[in-house]
Design an enzyme around this catalytic site. Structure first.
Site, mmCIF file in Angstrom:
data_model
loop_
_atom_site.group_PDB
_atom_site.id
_atom_site.type_symbol
_atom_site.label_atom_id
_atom_site.label_comp_id
_atom_site.label_asym_id
_atom_site.label_seq_id
_atom_site.Cartn_x
_atom_site.Cartn_y
_atom_site.Cartn_z
ATOM 1 N N PHE A 33 0.873 -1.179 0.055
ATOM 2 C CA PHE A 33 -0.130 0.050 -0.005
ATOM 3 C C PHE A 33 0.774 1.165 0.291
ATOM 4 O O PHE A 33 1.720 1.374 0.705
ATOM 5 C CB PHE A 33 -0.856 0.003 1.330
ATOM 6 C CG PHE A 33 -1.965 -0.946 1.293
ATOM 7 C CD1 PHE A 33 -2.204 -1.616 0.192
ATOM 8 C CD2 PHE A 33 -2.474 -1.326 2.347
ATOM 9 C CE1 PHE A 33 -3.269 -2.613 0.110
ATOM 10 C CE2 PHE A 33 -3.529 -2.443 2.483
ATOM 11 C CZ PHE A 33 -3.862 -3.021 1.553
ATOM 12 N N ASP A 34 0.622 2.062 -0.761
ATOM 13 C CA ASP A 34 1.249 3.440 -0.831
ATOM 14 C C ASP A 34 0.250 4.521 -0.319
ATOM 15 O O ASP A 34 -0.965 3.996 0.180
ATOM 16 C CB ASP A 34 1.816 3.848 -2.071
ATOM 17 C CG ASP A 34 0.583 4.168 -3.272
ATOM 18 O OD1 ASP A 34 -0.639 3.916 -2.757
ATOM 19 O OD2 ASP A 34 0.902 4.194 -4.537
#
Lengths: 76, 314
Positions: A33-34
């Protein structure tokens, strides 16, 4: 569903994986996840918990997410 | 030409100068504001006193409004958030996070808050936290970038929020600005175009690299770390790209290489150790100009294009 199960469900749905793959120690980095993903997830969690959440740099894994949610539930 | 952004910010040209860390200082901010746009000082990772000094310097150089960009991940974010209130700054743009915790203090002080957003969800969160407008920044821009292009991002943000939208990323001349207005934005933010301004204090090598850049001369490093950064292709960025592709190189080592690299580019022009952040429009910049020339040219071109746009309608 308890808090962990709800969080695991939201994360798993977002990532299109089985909720059993989400553990308390799972980090956002491991899930790939960014920051853009995290904002989306926060919005999904708000709906699931009926709470208003804020982005916070301390939110890095499932554990920190759940303690944040529990701190808000305690206030509510 | 006037747009609602002019009234909102008390400016003549609906152009904001990007809050580029190490680049956006009092000299550049004052020059852009004097030229009719909105100049911005970047608070970057600096402390309260550095910012206060820059703000006072800019105040001595212009009577027009200018703003401050606050990077919310800065270790000094709490301090600088207070300094903008104390110094009577009227416009704050924010990056790298959600400005929620400062919002009530800023709004109480009459500050117009413009968060930079890279997705619809970010824009919605900004709206909920009380932002005045949002800056939708596409990945053509220099520095930290999201996934979406300006062309795709701006109209989706316009549709998703009930706030004015300012477009950023990939806007380098009047064509870009006219297009941004057509996408539903009420103004633009430009960073790269101001890198080669006479009043911009970056190292001469930095300016030279931007002036020489072609369309394909930027790249995005840091993807593996989850925070991509658009910069010019240089010996340093090529080395980073190579190490990033090598999975045996730990993420911590890559992170460590990035520390201080922007400063080395801006102040020392160090091609071996510096990150020369730049947007994709670098290839469109061929000369150094004053901020006044840049703003005048942007406005003239945009007006001309918008007037001519009716020619397509028969």
């Amino acid at each position: 569903m308890n808090n962990f199960e709800t969080v695991a469900k939201v994360l798993a749905e977002y990532k299109e994986i089985d909720p059993s793959e989400i553990k308390m120690e799972t980090t956002f980095e491991e899930l790939g996840f960014d920051s853009l993903d995290i904002v989306e997830i926060i919005m999904n969690l708000e709906e699931a918990f009926d709470l208003e959440l804020e982005m916070h740099e301390s939110l890095v894994d499932v554990k920190s997410l759940i303690s944040y949610i529990e701190s808000l539930q305690a206030k509510a | 030409m006037k747009t609602p952004l002019c009234e909102l910010l008390g400016i003549e040209a609906p152009i904001l100068q990007g809050g580029m860390a190490w680049v956006a200082d009092a000299d550049l901010a004052a020059a852009v504001s004097n030229a009719g746009g909105l100049g911005l000082i970047s608070a970057m990772n600096a402390d309260a006193e550095w910012l206060r000094t820059q703000i006072r310097k800019a105040k001595a150089m212009t009577n027009r409004p200018f703003g401050v960009n606050i990077m919310l991940m800065s270790p000094f974010a709490d301090q600088v958030a207070q300094v903008v209130v104390e110094e009577g700054i009227k416009v704050v743009t924010t990056g790298a996070g959600s400005p929620g915790k400062y919002m009530s203090a800023w709004r109480e002080a009459g500050i117009t808050v413009l968060p930079v957003v890279a997705s619809v969800a970010y824009a919605k969160m900004a709206q909920r936290s009380g932002a005045t407008a949002v800056i939708a920044e596409g990945c053509e821009s220099g520095g930290h970038i999201g996934e979406l292009t300006t062309m795709a991002l701006v109209p989706q943000v316009v549709d998703a929020v009930d706030l004015p939208v300012i477009a950023a990323g990939g806007i380098g001349d009047g064509r870009g600005m006219a297009a941004a207005l057509m996408l539903g934005a009420i103004g633009v933010q430009m960073g790269t175009r101001f890198l080669t301004a006479h009043e911009c204090n970056v190292h001469p090598i930095y300016k030279e690299r931007v002036l020489k850049a072609k369309d394909i001369d930027t790249t995005a490093t840091g993807k593996r770390l989850g925070h991509p950064v658009r910069c010019l292709k240089t010996p340093f960025s090529r080395k980073i790209m190579k190490l990033e592709a090598d999975s045996s190189v730990p993420a911590a080592e890559l992170e460590a290489m990035g520390v201080g690299a922007l400063r080395k580019a801006v102040q020392e022009g160090d091609l071996e150790h510096g990150t020369f952040m730049s947007g994709q429009i670098a290839g469109m910049i061929h000369k150094e100009q004053s901020c006044a020339e840049i703003i005048r040219e942007m406005m003239d071109e945009t007006e001309q294009i918008l007037r001519g746009a009716a020619k397509w309608i028969k």
